[in-house]
Scaffold this active site. Sequence first.
Site, PDB file in Angstrom:
ATOM      1  N   TYR A  47       2.912  -1.859   7.081  1.00 36.03           N
ATOM      2  CA  TYR A  47       2.346  -2.327   5.421  1.00 36.03           C
ATOM      3  C   TYR A  47       2.978  -1.844   4.714  1.00 36.03           C
ATOM      4  CZ  TYR A  47       0.306   1.516   2.137  1.00 36.03           C
ATOM      5  OH  TYR A  47      -0.544   2.234   1.091  1.00 36.03           O
ATOM      6  N   TRP A  75       1.007  -4.094   0.242  1.00 37.61           N
ATOM      7  CA  TRP A  75       0.061  -4.604  -0.538  1.00 37.61           C
ATOM      8  C   TRP A  75       0.395  -6.602  -0.162  1.00 37.61           C
ATOM      9  CZ3 TRP A  75      -3.127  -3.377  -5.466  1.00 37.61           C
ATOM     10  CH2 TRP A  75      -3.621  -2.653  -5.299  1.00 37.61           C
TER      11      TRP A  75
END
Length: 784
Positions: A116, A118
Amino acid sequence: MKKHADASGERPDTLTASHWGTYRVAYANGLPSRLTGFEADSDPSPIGDAMLDTLGGPCRIGAPMVRKGWRDGERALRGRDEFTEVSWDEALNLVAGELDRVRTDHGHEAIYAGSYGWASAGRFHHAQSQLRRFMNLFGGCSVSKDSYSYAAAEVILPHIVGSMSKLLLEHTSWKAVTEGAKLVVSFGGLALRNAQMNPGGTGSHSQRADMLAARKAGVEFVNISPAAGDAIAELGADWLPIRPNTDVALMLALAHTIVSEGRHDTAFLASHSAGLERFLPYLTGASDRIPKTAGWAEEITGIPADTIVTLARRMASTPTMINASWSLTRQQNGEQAYWMLVVLAAILGGIGKKGTGFGLGLGAVNSVGSHRAHLPVAALPTGRNPVDSFIPVARIADMLLNPGAPFEYNGRSLHYPDVKLVYWAGGNPFHHHQDLNRLRKAWERIETVVVHEPFWTPLARRADIVLPATVGLERNDLAASPRDNFLIASQRAVEPFGQARDDHAIFADLARRLRPSGSNETGFVASFTEGRSETEWLGELYEETRQRGVAAGCVLPDYATFLETGMFELIPEDEPATMLKAFGDDPVANPLPTPSGRIEIFSETIERFGLPGHPVWIEPAEWLGSALAKTYPLHLISHQPERRLHSQLDHGSHSLAGKIHDREPCRMNPKDAAGRGIGDGDLVRLYNGRGSCISAAILDPGVRPGVVMIATGAWYDPDWETDPDCCKHGNPNTLTADLPTSILAQGPSAQTCLIDVERLATKAPTVTAFTPPRVIDTKSEFET
């Protein structure tokens, strides 16, 4: 693309894109020398200033690395061990050997590649997409589900109104608010710092101008938050300094006032909702002998009853947008906040009407509320994961500590996989996860950790094999988002640092060394690359996007023209977006994807899960009204940072400029500080039973008494010498609880956290977050 070459023949300016904005790159002596805001961006983010100064430096990883203690099984040394530099061939052989070993001995479920984070903006060089594509072709792996940003909303909203992702795509714009509303009531505020970002990139930051346009048009604002600064001063917002985690109680009291005074929209409720008759007994107290009155809510929220009544009447008599920040989902029972948000908006009857109804995080990122066109931009195809093993995204420590244990998720009974190898690319769990000291200990259960990373982040330090990755300025890519008006040709501005490689190149080379599951042939590089170069992939993704544009009535130029201009701007329609407009206009012809086709005030599905069938107020384990507050009397709010994206570029100049005494500062009310002998700028220790961190106090009367606020993202830096459970640098996730929102979403609940603060009485330990680990030599000790 604008050409700015000077008479010396210096390289023309190029464009580069990031999640925090698009910038023009100027060159001197053939190297990038300056970034300036994209000419279409009236409010560029200063975070971009740090992109150049982090291209090199001591935190940059220039070669593949292997942790010294890995082969000896010394897992407790992760985070403080030395590393050995190895060749790319040796590093990839080691990774391939470990992937094959774990698959053979334990099965694909034992590989966790949830990864996980950005990562970087870009449709091709998106780390998680590259990782998913590789793993799916390899034979699959265990993954994660939902997001840390709003997991509770992702799970609850489909049961009551529709999917979060679809609602965000059609979200009501500020332009609609300006034209159709007269009042914005925002639970959790409208913090402009959050709006610097947009997943996939942004061409123009519009949130400040959009909010101010609404204010100029006469729209009034109410900021319901522990911080006055969660709405910019120019909005002139009324501030209701609520106790953290009590928003649902306030929403219930507003609903009680509106309904008891007969101000609710009975026609809308009858035609557009289901289950009101099963919710009203709870609201009125007929079912539990506790009417959810304004007086009841005052004791919980700290908001005076007359203020609640006045606000309820104001909302019922004025076209109102009710907004809730994403942070409301990140608390225990965070599902209830978004459910009650929708119910309160239904009671007012504004859903589907221009500028009113409910908002799902206006300003949470730049795109939520922006006036934009919609183009379904193509992304790297990742294929299907042959393995169905997953965990809710925030349950990684539970998975590692309890292999095989049962857990509940969205009405299903599942089991945690027994993970032996973790593969991460494009994120940092030692930023976004809660109770980092618990995660640090759980991390010792993993046999092998493989990480792609440009910098010596806390995750890279806790890896066994580190593969150096490029950054955005070192790559060509197509930057675009379905929630932005610009497509950007992001061009490589500089050669990769040291031996750094793109994720795609790393996985392609790794695919040559491994056989896919069920095959006797070594290597699946042809399947992974499809025989395409980076240039060909970018052209393919653009062409697919162009074809989608044709279907959507948007004509994009050919790829060569796009590369020449460097960008393409989508022009939105004049009529602003209104979420659920079609449903609002005709709920029979345009039903919602819920069991009833209407807004589910009462959900029989959720009741069957063994949970309340309508929104309720549930006391969290830690809040200012709990018994624990006698020991830890301050509520910690850990918010998104202003000077970086999560933990990205924390070592950059812009983030460093915001530190005080080299630490992440915290804000607290002067009254709370005075009672503890704390002055402005003093070093302080934030602590509870889970851990502590060292910070510097900023005294701020705009913070509610009893609350401390600190940004997330300071690189985790344990005090190994004195107290490993203390972060010297000020990371608040040493304090937050690793508890699920509920068994429904199992999301993160970072905002449910009590602490105390004391002035630091001893000499502060030196911050070493940006001191890289020792590389003991450049000759490998490892045999493949």
